[in-house]
Scaffold this motif. Structure first.
Motif, mmCIF file in Angstrom:
data_model
loop_
_atom_site.group_PDB
_atom_site.id
_atom_site.type_symbol
_atom_site.label_atom_id
_atom_site.label_comp_id
_atom_site.label_asym_id
_atom_site.label_seq_id
_atom_site.Cartn_x
_atom_site.Cartn_y
_atom_site.Cartn_z
ATOM 1 N N ARG A 1 4.220 -24.249 57.831
ATOM 2 C CA ARG A 1 3.107 -24.686 58.283
ATOM 3 C C ARG A 1 2.486 -23.601 58.782
ATOM 4 N NH1 ARG A 1 4.510 -30.985 60.008
ATOM 5 N NH2 ARG A 1 4.667 -31.664 58.044
ATOM 6 N N GLY A 2 1.249 -23.598 58.923
ATOM 7 C CA GLY A 2 0.486 -22.640 59.817
ATOM 8 C C GLY A 2 0.403 -21.143 59.139
ATOM 9 N N ARG A 3 0.571 -21.101 57.896
ATOM 10 C CA ARG A 3 0.662 -19.936 57.030
ATOM 11 C C ARG A 3 -0.263 -19.829 55.937
ATOM 12 N NH1 ARG A 3 7.250 -18.146 56.429
ATOM 13 N NH2 ARG A 3 7.893 -19.633 58.181
ATOM 14 N N GLY A 4 -1.183 -20.673 55.861
ATOM 15 C CA GLY A 4 -2.168 -20.630 54.776
ATOM 16 C C GLY A 4 -2.036 -21.337 53.647
ATOM 17 N N ILE A 5 -0.699 -21.986 53.447
ATOM 18 C CA ILE A 5 -0.536 -22.723 52.120
ATOM 19 C C ILE A 5 -1.398 -23.732 51.824
ATOM 20 C CG2 ILE A 5 1.297 -23.832 50.861
ATOM 21 C CD1 ILE A 5 3.487 -22.434 52.231
ATOM 22 N N TYR A 6 -1.802 -24.509 52.780
ATOM 23 C CA TYR A 6 -2.857 -25.674 52.625
ATOM 24 C C TYR A 6 -4.149 -25.037 52.105
ATOM 25 C CZ TYR A 6 -5.362 -29.952 53.320
ATOM 26 O OH TYR A 6 -6.322 -31.003 53.381
ATOM 27 N N ARG A 7 -4.535 -24.154 52.826
ATOM 28 C CA ARG A 7 -5.869 -23.511 52.381
ATOM 29 C C ARG A 7 -5.735 -22.943 50.745
ATOM 30 N NH1 ARG A 7 -5.357 -21.661 57.795
ATOM 31 N NH2 ARG A 7 -4.558 -19.722 57.065
ATOM 32 N N ALA A 8 -4.665 -22.157 50.601
ATOM 33 C CA ALA A 8 -4.688 -21.667 49.184
ATOM 34 C C ALA A 8 -4.547 -22.953 48.241
ATOM 35 C CB ALA A 8 -3.232 -20.859 49.169
ATOM 36 N N LEU A 9 -3.846 -23.872 48.740
ATOM 37 C CA LEU A 9 -4.055 -25.276 47.596
ATOM 38 C C LEU A 9 -5.502 -25.637 47.470
ATOM 39 C CD1 LEU A 9 -0.687 -26.903 48.681
ATOM 40 C CD2 LEU A 9 -1.085 -25.717 46.209
ATOM 41 N N ILE A 10 -6.130 -25.797 48.409
ATOM 42 C CA ILE A 10 -7.609 -26.049 48.361
ATOM 43 C C ILE A 10 -8.296 -25.182 47.354
ATOM 44 C CG2 ILE A 10 -9.761 -26.484 49.814
ATOM 45 C CD1 ILE A 10 -7.800 -28.530 50.239
ATOM 46 N N ALA A 11 -8.086 -23.876 47.762
ATOM 47 C CA ALA A 11 -8.906 -22.809 47.170
ATOM 48 C C ALA A 11 -8.567 -22.838 45.568
ATOM 49 C CB ALA A 11 -8.769 -21.493 47.688
ATOM 50 N N HIS A 12 -7.302 -23.053 45.187
ATOM 51 C CA HIS A 12 -6.613 -23.175 43.950
ATOM 52 C C HIS A 12 -7.338 -24.297 42.905
ATOM 53 C CE1 HIS A 12 -3.895 -23.187 40.347
ATOM 54 N NE2 HIS A 12 -3.749 -24.422 40.717
ATOM 55 N N ARG A 13 -7.380 -25.393 43.703
ATOM 56 C CA ARG A 13 -7.939 -26.529 43.052
ATOM 57 C C ARG A 13 -9.591 -26.591 42.851
ATOM 58 N NH1 ARG A 13 -5.068 -31.245 46.425
ATOM 59 N NH2 ARG A 13 -5.103 -29.457 47.990
ATOM 60 N N ALA A 14 -10.116 -25.905 43.959
ATOM 61 C CA ALA A 14 -11.523 -25.957 43.846
ATOM 62 C C ALA A 14 -11.860 -24.880 42.703
ATOM 63 C CB ALA A 14 -11.995 -25.258 45.063
ATOM 64 N N ARG A 15 -11.412 -24.032 42.427
ATOM 65 C CA ARG A 15 -11.558 -23.033 41.458
ATOM 66 C C ARG A 15 -11.413 -23.766 40.126
ATOM 67 N NH1 ARG A 15 -8.424 -19.469 44.552
ATOM 68 N NH2 ARG A 15 -6.653 -19.835 42.877
ATOM 69 N N LEU A 16 -10.161 -24.481 40.063
ATOM 70 C CA LEU A 16 -9.799 -25.182 38.677
ATOM 71 C C LEU A 16 -11.357 -26.229 38.288
ATOM 72 C CD1 LEU A 16 -8.073 -25.737 36.349
ATOM 73 C CD2 LEU A 16 -6.849 -27.127 37.531
ATOM 74 N N ALA A 17 -11.532 -27.112 39.367
ATOM 75 C CA ALA A 17 -12.518 -28.099 39.336
ATOM 76 C C ALA A 17 -13.818 -27.356 38.739
ATOM 77 C CB ALA A 17 -12.493 -28.805 40.649
ATOM 78 N N ALA A 18 -14.053 -26.202 39.583
ATOM 79 C CA ALA A 18 -15.428 -25.602 39.008
ATOM 80 C C ALA A 18 -15.222 -25.045 37.532
ATOM 81 C CB ALA A 18 -15.767 -24.451 39.972
ATOM 82 N N GLU A 19 -14.206 -24.619 37.194
ATOM 83 C CA GLU A 19 -13.989 -24.127 35.909
ATOM 84 C C GLU A 19 -14.126 -25.375 34.666
ATOM 85 O OE1 GLU A 19 -10.434 -22.517 35.745
ATOM 86 O OE2 GLU A 19 -10.855 -20.458 36.848
ATOM 87 N N LEU A 20 -14.016 -26.410 35.224
ATOM 88 C CA LEU A 20 -14.028 -27.776 34.579
ATOM 89 C C LEU A 20 -15.211 -28.307 34.583
ATOM 90 C CD1 LEU A 20 -10.535 -29.090 34.941
ATOM 91 C CD2 LEU A 20 -11.326 -28.022 32.963
ATOM 92 N N GLY A 21 -16.339 -27.805 35.337
ATOM 93 C CA GLY A 21 -17.795 -28.112 35.679
ATOM 94 C C GLY A 21 -17.918 -29.340 36.533
#
Length: 257
Positions: free
Chosen positions: A203-223
């Motif tokens: 924890r505290g190394r940015g994994i949670y934020r990276a998972l949010i960004a990863h899923r946000a990009r995928l959702a945006a690509e899917l409209g």
């Protein structure tokens, strides 16, 4: 769009007119909308439009319905639901409350598009039962308990939820250290982010934020346009810093059959 408008959109699209999870059905019983599935599915009330005069009778009707099916179910109540004492009425009807969570909403376009993973950590898409096992291993490390029911739900998603669920696990070498999933809700513009728990020593190394960004990009690509998270006290501040708005508080009330 301000917070009230976004909350109204969420209530209309995700609660009052929710599509069913794979293998489940949505039923309307007066002013109550519920989902019903197998014993491994999420069963419960997703929306209610009750008043003081009819609330107790409506609650009793749902208890009878799910008891007749032999199913545990959840009444997912929100702080803006009516009547204002809905939670107290559910307690009086034999429900057990689980911890409160913050309902967080965001427009994907307003969120950061990138977040770096720690060195040596990679994201692995979950596409088979072996991947689900890795995801559940990460979940157990993060939350301190196994959850066989969730494992069965994730396997059901693999079997029946093609195109509506995306799961990912963060791997540090051969060890799963975090995992998360995204449930896409067709026709609503909303995607729900779930999980995101990380092993304590990572924890505290940015994994949670990276998972949010990863899923946000995928959702945006899917409209998709919006993201929704039911956030714990631990994740809420991170989400607020990323641009999510805290628009309500949700409490799961669970009733045994």
């Amino acid at each position: 769009m301000d917070h009230d408008d976004m909350l109204a959109l969420f209530d209309n699209r995700i609660r009052r007119n929710t599509p069913p999870d794979p293998g489940c059905r949505v039923e309307r019983d007066g002013a109550v909308v519920r989902q019903v599935g197998s014993e491994h599915s999420w069963n419960g009330v997703v929306w209610s439009g009750l008043d003081e005069a009819g609330a107790d009778a409506a609650i009793a009707a749902q208890v009878r319905h799910f008891a007749g099916l032999g199913l545990e179910f959840e009444w997912k109540a929100y702080s803006h639901d009516r009547p204002a004492d809905l939670g107290a009425r559910l307690l009086a009807a034999g429900f057990t409350p689980e911890p409160d969570e913050a309902l967080m909403l965001a427009r994907i376009a307003d969120l950061p598009a990138e977040a770096a993973l720690p060195e040596g950590v990679r994201l692995l898409p979950v596409t088979d039962p072996a991947g689900v096992d890795l995801l559940m291993d990460a979940h157990t490390q993060a939350f301190g308990a196994e959850n066989p029911r969730l494992r069965e739900r994730l396997l059901d998603h693999l079997r029946h939820g093609v195109g509506t669920v995306s799961m990912v696990v963060a791997m540090a070498g051969d060890r799963p250290v975090s995992g998360a999933r995204m449930e896409l809700i067709p026709g609503t513009g909303f995607a729900g982010l779930w999980g995101g728990g990380t092993a304590p020593d990572w924890r505290g190394r940015g994994i949670y934020r990276a998972l949010i960004a990863h899923r946000a990009r995928l959702a945006a690509e899917l409209g998709y346009e919006y993201l929704q998270v039911d956030a714990s006290d631990q994740s809420r501040p991170i989400l607020q810093r990323l641009g999510f708005a805290w628009v309500s508080t949700t409490t799961p009330y669970v009733r045994q059959p």
